[in-house]
Motif scaffolding. Structure first.
Motif, PDB file in Angstrom:
ATOM      1  N   THR A   1       0.858  -1.179   0.000  1.00  0.00           N
ATOM      2  CA  THR A   1       0.000   0.000   0.000  1.00  0.00           C
ATOM      3  C   THR A   1       0.894   1.228   0.000  1.00  0.00           C
ATOM      4  OG1 THR A   1      -0.125  -0.064   2.425  1.00  0.00           O
ATOM      5  CG2 THR A   1      -1.879  -1.150   1.195  1.00  0.00           C
ATOM      6  N   VAL A   2       0.569   2.197  -0.847  1.00  0.00           N
ATOM      7  CA  VAL A   2       1.420   3.365  -1.057  1.00  0.00           C
ATOM      8  C   VAL A   2       0.570   4.622  -1.021  1.00  0.00           C
ATOM      9  CG1 VAL A   2       3.025   4.522  -2.634  1.00  0.00           C
ATOM     10  CG2 VAL A   2       3.041   2.019  -2.464  1.00  0.00           C
ATOM     11  N   VAL A   3       1.050   5.642  -0.316  1.00  0.00           N
ATOM     12  CA  VAL A   3       0.436   6.966  -0.322  1.00  0.00           C
ATOM     13  C   VAL A   3       1.432   7.937  -0.936  1.00  0.00           C
ATOM     14  CG1 VAL A   3      -0.359   8.899   1.099  1.00  0.00           C
ATOM     15  CG2 VAL A   3      -1.085   6.561   1.639  1.00  0.00           C
ATOM     16  N   ILE A   4       0.964   8.738  -1.875  1.00  0.00           N
ATOM     17  CA  ILE A   4       1.810   9.721  -2.561  1.00  0.00           C
ATOM     18  C   ILE A   4       1.240  11.101  -2.284  1.00  0.00           C
ATOM     19  CG2 ILE A   4       2.569  10.550  -4.828  1.00  0.00           C
ATOM     20  CD1 ILE A   4       2.459   7.552  -5.710  1.00  0.00           C
ATOM     21  N   LEU A   5       2.086  11.985  -1.794  1.00  0.00           N
ATOM     22  CA  LEU A   5       1.675  13.344  -1.441  1.00  0.00           C
ATOM     23  C   LEU A   5       2.207  14.306  -2.497  1.00  0.00           C
ATOM     24  CD1 LEU A   5       2.478  13.147   2.385  1.00  0.00           C
ATOM     25  CD2 LEU A   5       0.281  12.769   1.250  1.00  0.00           C
ATOM     26  N   GLY A   6       1.279  14.909  -3.243  1.00  0.00           N
ATOM     27  CA  GLY A   6       1.666  15.845  -4.290  1.00  0.00           C
ATOM     28  C   GLY A   6       1.241  15.345  -5.649  1.00  0.00           C
ATOM     29  N   GLY A   7       0.528  16.203  -6.402  1.00  0.00           N
ATOM     30  CA  GLY A   7      -0.019  15.796  -7.689  1.00  0.00           C
ATOM     31  C   GLY A   7       0.662  16.431  -8.876  1.00  0.00           C
ATOM     32  N   GLY A   8       1.907  16.894  -8.703  1.00  0.00           N
ATOM     33  CA  GLY A   8       2.666  17.406  -9.840  1.00  0.00           C
ATOM     34  C   GLY A   8       3.212  16.270 -10.678  1.00  0.00           C
TER      35      GLY A   8
ATOM     36  N   VAL B   1      -4.082   7.659 -14.525  1.00  0.00           N
ATOM     37  CA  VAL B   1      -2.777   7.022 -14.745  1.00  0.00           C
ATOM     38  C   VAL B   1      -2.460   5.934 -13.727  1.00  0.00           C
ATOM     39  CG1 VAL B   1      -1.864   9.071 -15.905  1.00  0.00           C
ATOM     40  CG2 VAL B   1      -1.447   8.754 -13.445  1.00  0.00           C
ATOM     41  N   GLY B   2      -3.422   5.599 -12.848  1.00  0.00           N
ATOM     42  CA  GLY B   2      -3.185   4.433 -12.014  1.00  0.00           C
ATOM     43  C   GLY B   2      -3.495   4.527 -10.541  1.00  0.00           C
ATOM     44  N   ALA B   3      -3.765   5.717  -9.998  1.00  0.00           N
ATOM     45  CA  ALA B   3      -4.105   5.812  -8.578  1.00  0.00           C
ATOM     46  C   ALA B   3      -5.420   5.087  -8.314  1.00  0.00           C
ATOM     47  CB  ALA B   3      -4.211   7.270  -8.148  1.00  0.00           C
ATOM     48  N   THR B   4      -5.468   4.318  -7.222  1.00  0.00           N
ATOM     49  CA  THR B   4      -6.706   3.608  -6.877  1.00  0.00           C
ATOM     50  C   THR B   4      -7.678   4.507  -6.128  1.00  0.00           C
ATOM     51  OG1 THR B   4      -5.647   2.760  -4.865  1.00  0.00           O
ATOM     52  CG2 THR B   4      -5.552   1.368  -6.829  1.00  0.00           C
ATOM     53  N   ALA B   5      -7.163   5.611  -5.558  1.00  0.00           N
ATOM     54  CA  ALA B   5      -8.016   6.586  -4.872  1.00  0.00           C
ATOM     55  C   ALA B   5      -7.248   7.888  -4.759  1.00  0.00           C
ATOM     56  CB  ALA B   5      -8.422   6.090  -3.486  1.00  0.00           C
ATOM     57  N   THR B   6      -7.985   8.991  -4.595  1.00  0.00           N
ATOM     58  CA  THR B   6      -7.358  10.295  -4.386  1.00  0.00           C
ATOM     59  C   THR B   6      -8.056  11.012  -3.242  1.00  0.00           C
ATOM     60  OG1 THR B   6      -8.786  11.326  -6.068  1.00  0.00           O
ATOM     61  CG2 THR B   6      -6.617  10.543  -6.799  1.00  0.00           C
ATOM     62  N   ILE B   7      -7.339  11.958  -2.651  1.00  0.00           N
ATOM     63  CA  ILE B   7      -7.838  12.701  -1.497  1.00  0.00           C
ATOM     64  C   ILE B   7      -7.586  14.188  -1.715  1.00  0.00           C
ATOM     65  CG2 ILE B   7      -7.328  13.233   0.935  1.00  0.00           C
ATOM     66  CD1 ILE B   7      -8.945  10.793   0.801  1.00  0.00           C
ATOM     67  N   ASP B   8      -8.560  15.019  -1.363  1.00  0.00           N
ATOM     68  CA  ASP B   8      -8.379  16.467  -1.318  1.00  0.00           C
ATOM     69  C   ASP B   8      -8.042  16.842   0.126  1.00  0.00           C
ATOM     70  OD1 ASP B   8      -8.448  19.198  -1.327  1.00  0.00           O
ATOM     71  OD2 ASP B   8     -10.517  19.372  -2.029  1.00  0.00           O
ATOM     72  N   PRO B   9      -6.796  17.184   0.427  1.00  0.00           N
ATOM     73  CA  PRO B   9      -6.417  17.462   1.817  1.00  0.00           C
ATOM     74  C   PRO B   9      -7.042  18.738   2.357  1.00  0.00           C
ATOM     75  CG  PRO B   9      -4.603  17.997   0.352  1.00  0.00           C
ATOM     76  CD  PRO B   9      -5.651  17.323  -0.487  1.00  0.00           C
TER      77      PRO B   9
ATOM     78  N   ALA C   1       0.062   3.377   5.596  1.00  0.00           N
ATOM     79  CA  ALA C   1       0.568   2.717   4.391  1.00  0.00           C
ATOM     80  C   ALA C   1       1.926   2.078   4.628  1.00  0.00           C
ATOM     81  CB  ALA C   1       0.668   3.735   3.256  1.00  0.00           C
ATOM     82  N   ASP C   2       2.216   1.063   3.821  1.00  0.00           N
ATOM     83  CA  ASP C   2       3.556   0.476   3.838  1.00  0.00           C
ATOM     84  C   ASP C   2       4.600   1.512   3.458  1.00  0.00           C
ATOM     85  OD1 ASP C   2       2.786  -2.314   4.342  1.00  0.00           O
ATOM     86  OD2 ASP C   2       1.940  -2.259   2.315  1.00  0.00           O
ATOM     87  N   VAL C   3       4.246   2.341   2.475  1.00  0.00           N
ATOM     88  CA  VAL C   3       5.185   3.331   1.945  1.00  0.00           C
ATOM     89  C   VAL C   3       4.456   4.650   1.740  1.00  0.00           C
ATOM     90  CG1 VAL C   3       6.622   3.978  -0.035  1.00  0.00           C
ATOM     91  CG2 VAL C   3       6.617   1.605   0.777  1.00  0.00           C
ATOM     92  N   VAL C   4       5.080   5.748   2.171  1.00  0.00           N
ATOM     93  CA  VAL C   4       4.597   7.095   1.890  1.00  0.00           C
ATOM     94  C   VAL C   4       5.703   7.822   1.135  1.00  0.00           C
ATOM     95  CG1 VAL C   4       3.763   9.286   2.829  1.00  0.00           C
ATOM     96  CG2 VAL C   4       3.158   7.125   3.954  1.00  0.00           C
TER      97      VAL C   4
ATOM     98  N   THR D   1      -2.613  -0.832  -3.808  1.00  0.00           N
ATOM     99  CA  THR D   1      -3.334   0.362  -3.368  1.00  0.00           C
ATOM    100  C   THR D   1      -2.386   1.551  -3.490  1.00  0.00           C
ATOM    101  OG1 THR D   1      -4.699  -0.867  -1.802  1.00  0.00           O
ATOM    102  CG2 THR D   1      -4.495   1.507  -1.443  1.00  0.00           C
ATOM    103  N   VAL D   2      -2.773   2.534  -4.273  1.00  0.00           N
ATOM    104  CA  VAL D   2      -1.973   3.751  -4.433  1.00  0.00           C
ATOM    105  C   VAL D   2      -2.913   4.939  -4.263  1.00  0.00           C
ATOM    106  CG1 VAL D   2      -0.495   5.125  -5.932  1.00  0.00           C
ATOM    107  CG2 VAL D   2      -0.333   2.630  -5.989  1.00  0.00           C
ATOM    108  N   VAL D   3      -2.737   5.669  -3.178  1.00  0.00           N
ATOM    109  CA  VAL D   3      -3.574   6.828  -2.865  1.00  0.00           C
ATOM    110  C   VAL D   3      -2.749   8.086  -3.086  1.00  0.00           C
ATOM    111  CG1 VAL D   3      -4.919   8.011  -1.096  1.00  0.00           C
ATOM    112  CG2 VAL D   3      -4.828   5.503  -1.130  1.00  0.00           C
ATOM    113  N   LEU D   4      -3.286   9.036  -3.856  1.00  0.00           N
ATOM    114  CA  LEU D   4      -2.593  10.305  -4.085  1.00  0.00           C
ATOM    115  C   LEU D   4      -3.379  11.444  -3.454  1.00  0.00           C
ATOM    116  CD1 LEU D   4      -0.592  11.668  -6.950  1.00  0.00           C
ATOM    117  CD2 LEU D   4      -2.651  12.966  -6.350  1.00  0.00           C
TER     118      LEU D   4
END
Length: 342
Positions: A162-169, A203-211, A231-234, A186-189
């Motif tokens: 499970t991966v969380v990515i912060l930043g949509g650039g 392009v592949g995110a399984t979910a997105t969040i508006d912080p 998440a396993d990885v941020v 699972t990839v959440v941006l």
């Protein structure tokens, strides 16, 4: 030739300069495309060390028009992408294989003239051939993709992660794709801009969040969140203090945090050491692209990475100083400078 010159901190201009001459080990490359990077804006404002006066631009590709007398294996007419980061090969870090930490590191477009110009000099060892059949603008994505690859390597993503990515650039959107290729299920941006959230899902995110619209910690890592317990990885890709602070709180116990975004030099972020200790978090910095540029070029050439959707607009060299001197437009992902555009 035309070149976009950082003449001193805060001063960037389009100038006419001489076409450079390649040395024995160099290639003279006619630039086809060069990407505008957030680092270019940091350089302009003195937030990242550079050596002005210098032609900016470190994400470039082009056609070889002249090869130095000692060059072998790459001939005029070839299309190349340039790895801008030149290590000395002699210091202790280089001898240990940590070329990105070279004590004498110099970069094309930062310490020596770069790709926001009609021509650029590229040492042969920094040049990687890519197909002539490839859309040339795709070649300008090899450098940022190579940096993302290093971050993915450091993160240790495995199948089922499970991966969380912060930043949509562009860095975040490339990292989404690489995380899925690495096996993350699972990839959440997280990003504030709706257009980038939509693009991330394309392009592949399984979910997105508006912080801005929710408590991001609760929405992602809370008991009823997208990744309960964290998440396993941020991977921090925004390069801002707020997201760095969020990153450790979004990782699960025993998880990994990778800071891939570039914050201004001297910016400080508060992190609770007890939390790192008690939950045994791995917090890593990922700096540039050691030995990943060839892999990035091959990935781009394979078509495995969605690139066209990441291109916001193409501009001329004349327009480039104004683009760099101003914040990105809303929804902007990647602006490409095309020297052939008048």
């Amino acid at each position: 030739m035309k070149a976009v010159r950082l003449e001193s901190i805060g001063k960037i201009f389009l100038r006419q300069i001489e076409v450079p001459e390649p040395g024995p080990d160099d290639l003279l490359v006619k630039v086809e495309a060069c990407g505008v990077c957030g680092t270019d804006r940091h350089l302009l404002h003195g937030e990242f060390p550079s050596s002005p006066p210098v032609t900016l631009g470190h994400e470039f590709c082009g056609i070889v028009v002249e090869a130095g007398s000692a060059v072998r294996g790459i001939a005029p007419g070839a299309r190349v992408t340039g790895d801008p980061n030149i290590s000395c090969g002699r210091c202790a870090q280089c001898r240990a294989g940590r070329v990105n930490l070279c004590r004498n590191l110099r970069a094309i477009g930062i310490h020596r003239d770069g790709g926001f110009a009609e021509y650029v000099i590229v040492p042969q060892k920094q040049a990687f051939e890519i197909p002539l059949s490839l859309d040339p603008v795709h070649g300008a994505f090899c450098e940022p993709l190579a940096c993302c690859l290093h971050g993915i390597d450091m993160a240790g993503i495995r199948a089922g992660s499970t991966v969380v990515i912060l930043g949509g650039g562009v860095i975040g959107l490339l990292t989404v794709q690489l995380a899925r290729l690495a096996g993350a299920t699972t990839v959440v941006l997280s990003t504030r801009q709706a257009s980038k959230r939509r693009l991330a899902e394309e392009v592949g995110a399984t979910a997105t969040i508006d912080p801005a619209a929710t408590d991001i910690i609760e929405a992602i890592a809370g008991p009823s969140g997208l990744v309960p317990g964290g998440a396993d990885v941020v991977i921090e890709c925004a390069g801002v203090a707020e997201t760095v602070r969020q990153s450790t709180r979004l990782a699960k116990a025993g998880g990994t945090v990778v800071v891939l975004g570039v914050l201004p030099q001297d910016e400080k972020v508060e992190i609770e050491p007890f939390d790192l200790l008690f939950r045994e978090l791995r917090v890593l910095g990922s700096f540039i692209n050691p030995f990943t540029h060839r892999r990035a070029a091959d990935l781009v050439a394979s078509g495995a990475i969605e690139i066209d959707k990441l291109i916001s607009r193409r501009v001329s060299l004349d327009e480039a100083p104004g683009i760099i001197a101003n914040p990105p437009a809303a929804g902007e992902v990647k602006v490409l400078v095309i020297p052939s555009i008048e």
